[in-house]
Design an enzyme around this catalytic site. Structure first.
Site, PDB file in Angstrom:
ATOM      1  N   ASP A 304      50.545  49.993 -56.891  1.00 55.48           N
ATOM      2  CA  ASP A 304      50.266  48.641 -57.365  1.00 55.48           C
ATOM      3  C   ASP A 304      50.217  48.662 -58.880  1.00 55.48           C
ATOM      4  O   ASP A 304      49.680  49.590 -59.473  1.00 55.48           O
ATOM      5  CB  ASP A 304      48.919  48.168 -56.819  1.00 55.48           C
ATOM      6  CG  ASP A 304      49.079  47.634 -55.412  1.00 55.48           C
ATOM      7  OD1 ASP A 304      50.136  47.038 -55.129  1.00 55.48           O
ATOM      8  OD2 ASP A 304      48.162  47.836 -54.604  1.00 55.48           O
ATOM      9  N   ASP A 341      35.134  34.901 -78.950  1.00 48.56           N
ATOM     10  CA  ASP A 341      35.854  34.761 -77.675  1.00 48.56           C
ATOM     11  C   ASP A 341      35.506  35.942 -76.774  1.00 48.56           C
ATOM     12  O   ASP A 341      35.862  37.094 -77.073  1.00 48.56           O
ATOM     13  CB  ASP A 341      37.357  34.716 -77.975  1.00 48.56           C
ATOM     14  CG  ASP A 341      38.182  34.499 -76.718  1.00 48.56           C
ATOM     15  OD1 ASP A 341      37.593  34.475 -75.613  1.00 48.56           O
ATOM     16  OD2 ASP A 341      39.414  34.348 -76.860  1.00 48.56           O
ATOM     17  N   GLN A 375      42.753  21.538 -70.818  1.00 55.76           N
ATOM     18  CA  GLN A 375      43.461  20.448 -71.478  1.00 55.76           C
ATOM     19  C   GLN A 375      44.109  20.915 -72.778  1.00 55.76           C
ATOM     20  O   GLN A 375      45.293  20.713 -73.010  1.00 55.76           O
ATOM     21  CB  GLN A 375      42.503  19.281 -71.779  1.00 55.76           C
ATOM     22  CG  GLN A 375      42.150  18.435 -70.572  1.00 55.76           C
ATOM     23  CD  GLN A 375      41.126  19.149 -69.692  1.00 55.76           C
ATOM     24  OE1 GLN A 375      40.225  19.791 -70.188  1.00 55.76           O
ATOM     25  NE2 GLN A 375      41.315  19.043 -68.375  1.00 55.76           N
ATOM     26  N   THR A 376      43.316  21.582 -73.649  1.00 60.67           N
ATOM     27  CA  THR A 376      43.860  21.971 -74.952  1.00 60.67           C
ATOM     28  C   THR A 376      44.738  23.207 -74.864  1.00 60.67           C
ATOM     29  O   THR A 376      45.660  23.387 -75.643  1.00 60.67           O
ATOM     30  CB  THR A 376      42.723  22.294 -75.933  1.00 60.67           C
ATOM     31  OG1 THR A 376      41.954  23.377 -75.401  1.00 60.67           O
ATOM     32  CG2 THR A 376      41.812  21.091 -76.124  1.00 60.67           C
ATOM     33  N   MET A 378      44.014  25.985 -75.778  1.00 60.79           N
ATOM     34  CA  MET A 378      43.812  26.724 -77.027  1.00 60.79           C
ATOM     35  C   MET A 378      42.338  27.056 -77.125  1.00 60.79           C
ATOM     36  O   MET A 378      41.494  26.429 -76.506  1.00 60.79           O
ATOM     37  CB  MET A 378      44.155  25.865 -78.253  1.00 60.79           C
ATOM     38  CG  MET A 378      45.594  25.462 -78.383  1.00 60.79           C
ATOM     39  SD  MET A 378      45.875  24.650 -79.959  1.00 60.79           S
ATOM     40  CE  MET A 378      44.833  23.220 -79.856  1.00 60.79           C
ATOM     41  N   SER A 379      42.047  28.083 -77.946  1.00 61.73           N
ATOM     42  CA  SER A 379      40.660  28.307 -78.320  1.00 61.73           C
ATOM     43  C   SER A 379      40.679  28.621 -79.803  1.00 61.73           C
ATOM     44  O   SER A 379      41.750  28.763 -80.405  1.00 61.73           O
ATOM     45  CB  SER A 379      40.057  29.467 -77.525  1.00 61.73           C
ATOM     46  OG  SER A 379      40.710  30.672 -77.870  1.00 61.73           O
ATOM     47  N   LYS A 391      44.218  29.490 -81.602  1.00 62.78           N
ATOM     48  CA  LYS A 391      45.207  30.376 -80.959  1.00 62.78           C
ATOM     49  C   LYS A 391      45.399  29.885 -79.540  1.00 62.78           C
ATOM     50  O   LYS A 391      44.460  29.356 -78.926  1.00 62.78           O
ATOM     51  CB  LYS A 391      44.744  31.837 -80.996  1.00 62.78           C
ATOM     52  CG  LYS A 391      43.498  32.146 -80.172  1.00 62.78           C
ATOM     53  CD  LYS A 391      43.176  33.619 -80.293  1.00 62.78           C
ATOM     54  CE  LYS A 391      42.241  34.175 -79.237  1.00 62.78           C
ATOM     55  NZ  LYS A 391      40.985  33.538 -78.987  1.00 62.78           N
ATOM     56  N   ASP A 522      47.638  44.066 -46.217  1.00 63.70           N
ATOM     57  CA  ASP A 522      48.268  45.366 -46.491  1.00 63.70           C
ATOM     58  C   ASP A 522      48.322  46.240 -45.239  1.00 63.70           C
ATOM     59  O   ASP A 522      49.011  47.256 -45.210  1.00 63.70           O
ATOM     60  CB  ASP A 522      47.455  46.136 -47.549  1.00 63.70           C
ATOM     61  CG  ASP A 522      47.730  45.624 -48.948  1.00 63.70           C
ATOM     62  OD1 ASP A 522      48.831  45.087 -49.168  1.00 63.70           O
ATOM     63  OD2 ASP A 522      46.843  45.769 -49.805  1.00 63.70           O
TER      64      ASP A 522
END
Lengths: 683, 570
Positions: A304, A341, A375-376, A378-379, A391, A522
């Site tokens: 994997d 972040d 929605q945006t 972005m942060s 970004k 699996d």
């Protein structure tokens, strides 16, 4: 114990401390004496022949006493004891772990849904029990209601608790583990006495050990060699009588024992037990020895992507400046935009800025963090000086810049496309200050191949094993990662059906396939694979379908399992070669001792210049017994294994165990002779 | 030219001839056994269509006469039953023929052969051994020689080839329980391989001076005034297949040393070529049929390596005999034909014992002890270097299975040879195969040297006597057929015991080989990867050679020590 496996760069749990203890010869010898019962020895034809020889030579020593006769009889018994001890030592290693497991099993009471108490031994598949914090789960089952943290250290040795919840792929619980928090309802899936822990105990103790196909085949070859040598010695007496050199029965018995492959015969079952044990030490349970052997034969590994080949999350790998910005400017902005972040991607940006550009963390007391929203897309961060850093996905950031009438540098498109083509994810970085916005650069996020994996796959290729990466990614992304990691092939956008089909396709070409898996979907592929390693975190269905369970749930371990399988076979082959090669020196010791009296010319064969016929024969017998003891550690540890092509391995092992097996006994017998010849009545 | 230089030239000539012939012959045999009746695609090769495809007319006649369906393939038990039934009928027929020869034409006033000798001879020729406890020219009439012994020379060689081909098919095929059709394989081995070659060879032999007539012999007056009986007969025709089929049963008691059988040195060399040519070509056939010529090359490499080593040692042992004076005179010349000389005698002796032929152009009994031990050891190798026609290939392949098993483990895989896994059943069969001959040789020898009947045939005592008995049982069990003179083997004891040794030594291995072939054919083929033990490289060639030597060395070392080794070191 230092094997090549221990020095791997890839993180593997250390073998359990209690398993690494030195060989305990004391209990082993006690076990060896118990194993003298001939009914048990019949299973090992070579050792059985030595046992019969010991009995005969003892009778002869009693009826016709001599120092030589008693010494031979004594050393023959020691040979049998050493052989038994080898097996006992190997078995003893599993005992400690079995004891720990037994403690875990001592749950006596289970609480049914209606609050009734029943003995755990009366639980049947399909019954539902309630387990609350602090209680031990009474049997194997699936969580059908609730979520709980569970301490599985009794089985895995790992103290960090794991989450078990109803539905999905994390619903399986194991009897003997402890619920630490919350309340769950468990539907029992195993019969009493057949639980996972019960099977583990049987496996680590070697009680349920069945001889594997290759072990049986080797035993047949050894039996046939034993018969050949029996015939050689039985027919030698008439020839000797004809030649006027009749031999004593003691001498003939000594010759038989020296010639038959006692070394490998004595160590064969210890090698098998130790092979299973090596897996147990790495927290892998093989449900059959057959699976361990099959692991050595694997041609194709299905791996994997996530967790095995790459780290779990995408990480920033470079900052690309656009529109005439400097790299440092981009790095600085990227770090500022990501300091608050807490997503793995965000943290990786901070790490990259620090590692590549030496940017340290800064205090952003009055800055305002702008979190990512759907929605945006972005942060970013609004700094006290009025700068707004953002970004995010290329489209979103470009729209944000354009909305503020900012310019879009011409090279942005090329950079973004380039990163996408390489299988990475581009994050656009932009700044707005005083009403004007501009694009600063692009952050390249990508799957990071685990350190050392490329070398590992190169090793596998040298061993003749093909690697196939299984991933849900699209073909292009998958190929890019595969190329970087040195994977031979990919199965992109893989469904469980695709996996099963791939395995069947490989197998129809005569290849053996190994894979790991954890989900219920699996299970068919795990069952179809020749070596199916189920993760312990996986579902009951997956664990039932596979023939091995990895208690650490580390998919990387598949590679080690293959190596352990190979090491097991190499150990068998090398010691067989060694054992047979030893015979040459023994002939040179014993034949002149037997016949130089009648044919003085045959003394030319006494190349070791052994001091007397008695000491020559005795020295060969002593060497034959001691070499078993000397090789027990090797049998338990396995011969050193380095991944290499078959020819290279054959050349190395032939040299070491074939040529070494010819030379060593000449030296050993000579040295023993120097000591033995000091015994009065022998020299 | 010195005798040594001549010896080198002879060997060089022989090697060149074998190298030149083994390719076309090996390829031809691969074609013979893969066309039509067998489903394998015919290997690529010369596109000549000189000969018709499918069954030849004469072959169809044979199939119709025997009543077999030549287009159906057999499972291994049926294939095996066909081999055994055919051989049993052959033994009975040959026995009867000898017992009633006095009533049949061309008997030349020979009496019926004694029952013991007739049984021994029947088994001997059917098993491709051609041990001769009798003296040919004074026992067998021309009809027995031609319709009995010569026929067996062809068919026993054909049986060997058929069994070898069945084993090769086991390796080459996958997922089938069919091994081919024994009757087709046998017939084709004779009509397409042995008969054409034997015809050419016989013509060459006649041109070289080997006699070929149906005369009962001539009384000649010699220069010295004495009368000498010159026995005639269909010698050349029988001589050709005697060598080609690695049979070795001579028309005359003196075998190829007899001037009518081996009239000159170059004919003797030609005979060596004949007896080596098919065994050295079959590995090529094997390589072709399994689709990897390098595999055949590896097998032939092991065979050639062992043969070269043996020849070098024997020549050396023979040449250094008896001190300076004797060496000037040609060293060990006792028991040798001066027409052939030392090197050619050593060459013939080595080739004949390495190929299960057993024909001789010199008396092995008179070799130096070391030389005698070497020709004895050649047979003990199990007749695999290159061995008898067919039997050499299947013997070597079984040893390769054993070698691959141990070596395969050392590379960390359950062993596989040519893609076939070597598991419990395969190893049981291979192990038993290895067991058969040592048990026969050693028990036979042991019984002979402690019983009065066994000992009464010995003309020599001590180590040399032991060597003679050991040689006899080794020769019989390995189906070689050559003898150390000095043992009067035409006694009830030796006729029976050696007859049994020959029968078991031939058919027990065949049972195991055909069963192994059946097991292998059913299996699929594992793909070759970098992790697979390569079985075509020099390393494996060396390993296989070592395994052959170790198996033999460990088994026979004590017996050799008391026999020729004790004599050599005395």
């Amino acid at each position: 114990m230092t094997t090549a496996l221990d020095r791997r760069p890839v993180s593997t749990p250390e073998p359990r401390p209690q398993q690494r203890a030195a060989i305990e010869w004391g209990p082993a010898l006690a076990g060896a004496v118990r194993k003298l019962d001939p009914r048990g020895l019949v299973r090992q034809p070579v050792v059985f022949v030595v046992w019969v020889g010991s009995v005969f030579s003892t009778v002869l020593a009693i009826t016709d006493p001599s120092v030589f006769g008693w010494l031979i009889a004594g050393w023959l018994w020691l040979t049998v004891l050493f052989a038994n001890a080898a097996e006992a030592v190997a078995e003893g290693r599993g005992k400690a772990q079995a004891d720990t497991l037994r403690k875990a099993r001592q749950t006596t009471v289970a609480y049914l849904l209606d609050g009734a108490e029943v003995p755990a031994a009366d639980l049947r598949p399909g019954m539902r029990v309630v387990v609350v914090a602090g209680q031990v789960i009474p049997g194997d089952g699936d969580v059908v209601e609730g979520i709980a943290s569970v301490d599985e250290s009794a089985i895995t040795g790992e103290s960090a608790p794991v989450i078990r919840e109803s539905g999905g792929d994390r619903s399986a619980v194991t009897g003997g583990t402890t619920v630490l928090s919350d309340r769950i309802v468990v539907e029992i899936t195993s019969k009493p006495g057949e639980t996972f822990v019960d099977r583990m105990i049987a496996l680590v103790e070697g009680a349920s050990r069945q001889r594997t196909p290759n072990e049986i085949a080797l035993n047949i070859l050894l039996s046939s060699l034993t018969i050949v040598f029996l015939i050689v010695v039985i027919t030698l007496q008439p020839l000797a009588v004809y030649s006027g050199a009749e031999q004593s029965l003691t001498t003939l018995i000594a010759l038989v024992v020296c010639l038959i492959p006692t070394t490998i015969g004595a160590l064969l079952s210890a090698i098998g037990i130790a092979g299973m044990d090596r897996l147990v030490q790495r927290n892998v349970l093989a449900m059959s020895g057959r699976a361990v052997e099959a692991a050595g034969d694997v041609n194709t590994l299905l791996l994997d992507k996530t967790g095995t080949i790459t780290l779990g999350n995408r990480q920033a790998s470079e900052f690309v400046a656009v529109g005439g910005c400097s790299d440092d400017e981009v790095a600085d902005a990227a770090q500022l935009a990501s300091l608050a972040d807490e997503t793995p991607e965000g943290r990786s940006i901070v790490v990259l800025a620090k590692e590549r550009y030496g940017l340290r963390g800064r205090d952003l007391e009055s800055a305002v963090f702008v979190p990512f929203t759907a929605q945006t897309r972005m942060s970013g961060v609004d700094l006290p000086d009025g700068r707004q850093l953002r970004k995010g996905a290329a489209g979103a950031v470009l729209a944000w810049v354009r909305a503020q009438d900012g310019p879009v540098p011409a090279d942005v498109g090329d950079v973004v496309d380039g990163i996408s083509a390489a299988g990475g994810t581009p994050l656009l970085l932009a700044v707005a200050h005083g009403g004007s916005a501009r694009v600063l650069g692009v952050i390249h996020l990508k799957d990071v191949v685990k350190e050392g994996m490329a070398e590992r796959f190169a090793e596998l290729r040298r061993m003749g094993i093909r690697t196939v990466m299984i991933t849900g990614d699209n073909e292009r992304t998958a190929r890019a990662i595969a190329t970087e990691a040195g994977i031979d092939d990919v199965l992109a956008e893989a469904t469980p059906e695709d996996k099963l089909a791939l395995i069947q396709r490989e197998q129809s070409g005569g290849r053996l396939v190994a894979m790991t898996g954890d989900g219920t979907n699996d299970a068919p592929a795990l069952a179809q694979a020749d070596v199916g390693v189920a993760m312990n975190t996986g579902t009951t269905a997956a664990k039932e379908a596979g023939n091995m369970v990895d208690l650490d749930s580390d998919p990387t371990k598949l590679i080690e399992i293959v190596e352990i399988g190979k090491q097991l076979l190499i150990t068998r082959g090398s010691l067989t070669t060694f054992s047979i090669a030893n015979d040459l020196a023994k002939y040179f010791a014993i034949l002149p001792a037997m016949f130089a009296g009648v044919f003085p010319g045959l003394d030319a064969l006494n190349v070791m210049r052994l001091s007397s016929p008695e000491s020559a024969i005795l020295s060969a017998v002593v060497f034959n017994a001691l070499i078993i003891v000397a090789l027990v550690p090797l049998a338990l540890r396995g011969v050193r294994y380095r991944p290499a092509s078959a020819s290279a391995m054959l050349r190395r092992n032939l040299l070491l165990y074939g040529v070494g097996g010819v030379v060593l006994p000449f030296v050993g017998i000579k040295l023993i002779d120097l000591l033995v010849s000091l015994i009065p009545g022998i020299a | 030219m010195s005798s040594t230089a001549a010896g080198w030239l002879q060997v060089a000539l022989l090697v060149v001839a074998l190298v030149a012939v083994h390719k076309p012959l090996g390829d031809w045999m691969a074609r013979v056994f893969t066309t039509d009746a067998a489903p394998d695609p015919a290997p690529e090769g010369p596109k000549s269509r000189l000969l018709p495809r499918g069954h030849w007319r004469v072959e169809r006649l044979v199939y119709r006469a025997v009543g077999v369906d030549a287009d159906s393939e057999q499972r291994w038990p049926v294939y095996l039953r066909s081999v055994l039934a055919f051989s049993l009928v052959s033994v009975l027929f040959l026995y009867l023929l000898q017992r009633v020869q006095q009533w049949l034409p061309l008997d030349h006033e020979m009496a019926a052969v004694e029952p013991g000798s007739a049984w021994n001879t029947a088994v001997s020729f059917v098993t491709n051994t051609n041990w001769q406890g009798y003296s040919g020219e004074s026992t067998m009439g021309h009809l027995v020689q031609m319709a009995g012994l010569a026929v067996q020379n062809f068919v026993s060689a054909g049986v060997g080839i058929a069994v070898a081909i069945a084993l090769v098919r086991g390796f080459a095929r996958s997922g089938t329980d069919r091994l081919g059709n024994f009757w087709v394989d046998l017939t084709r081995a004779i009509t397409r391989v042995l008969l054409p070659l034997a015809t050419v060879a016989a013509v060459v032999l006649v041109l070289g001076g080997v006699v070929q007539n149906l005369s009962s012999g001539t009384d000649a007056n010699t220069l010295a005034g004495a009368t000498q009986f010159l026995p005639g007969g269909p010698v050349a025709s029988q001589e050709a297949i005697k060598e080609l089929g690695t049979n070795g049963g001579g028309f005359y008691n003196a075998n190829s040393a007899h001037p009518f059988e081996g009239p000159s040195a170059w004919i003797s060399l030609f005979q060596v070529f004949l007896l080596l040519v098919i065994p050295f070509s079959l590995p090529r056939t094997f390589g072709r049929m399994v689709g990897d010529r390098r595999q055949g090359l590896a097998i032939v490499g092991v065979m050639a390596g062992l043969a070269t080593a043996s020849l070098a040692l024997t020549s050396w042992a023979q040449a250094r005999a008896g001190g300076a004076a004797l060496q000037l005179a040609g060293a060990a010349t006792e028991g040798q034909e001066v027409r052939f000389g030392g090197p050619l005698s050593a060459l013939f002796g080595t080739a004949t014992t390495l190929t299960s032929t057993g024909a001789v152009n010199s008396m092995h009994d008179s070799y130096t002890p070391t030389g005698g031990m070497l020709v004895l050891a050649n047979m003990m190798l199990g007749e695999v270097a290159p061995g008898g026609v067919g039997s050499g290939l299947y013997g070597m392949l079984v040893l390769a299975v054993v070698a691959v098993f141990v070596a395969g483990l050392m590379v960390g895989r359950t062993p596989e040879y040519l893609g076939k896994k070597l598991g419990r059943r395969e190893m049981t069969l291979a192990s038993l195969y290895v067991l058969v001959t040592p048990v026969l040789v050693l028990t036979g020898t042991a019984i002979a040297v402690v019983t009065d009947t066994g000992l009464s045939s010995l003309l020599n005592s001590g180590s040399h006597g032991l060597s003679e008995v050991l040689y006899a049982f080794t020769s019989a069990s390995n189906n070689n057929g050559s003898a150390f003179a000095g043992l009067s083997a035409n006694t009830p004891f030796y006729n029976t015991a050696l007859g049994l040794a020959m029968a078991f030594g031939r058919f027990l291995p065949i049972v195991l080989v055909v069963a192994l072939a059946g097991r292998l054919a059913v299996q699929g083929k594992a793909p070759v990867t970098a992790g697979t033990l390569p079985t075509h490289q020099p390393l494996f060639v060396g390993l296989l050679g070592a395994v052959v030597l170790v198996v033999v060395g460990l088994t026979y070392f004590p017996a050799l020590a008391l026999g020729p080794l004790a004599e050599a070191l005395a």
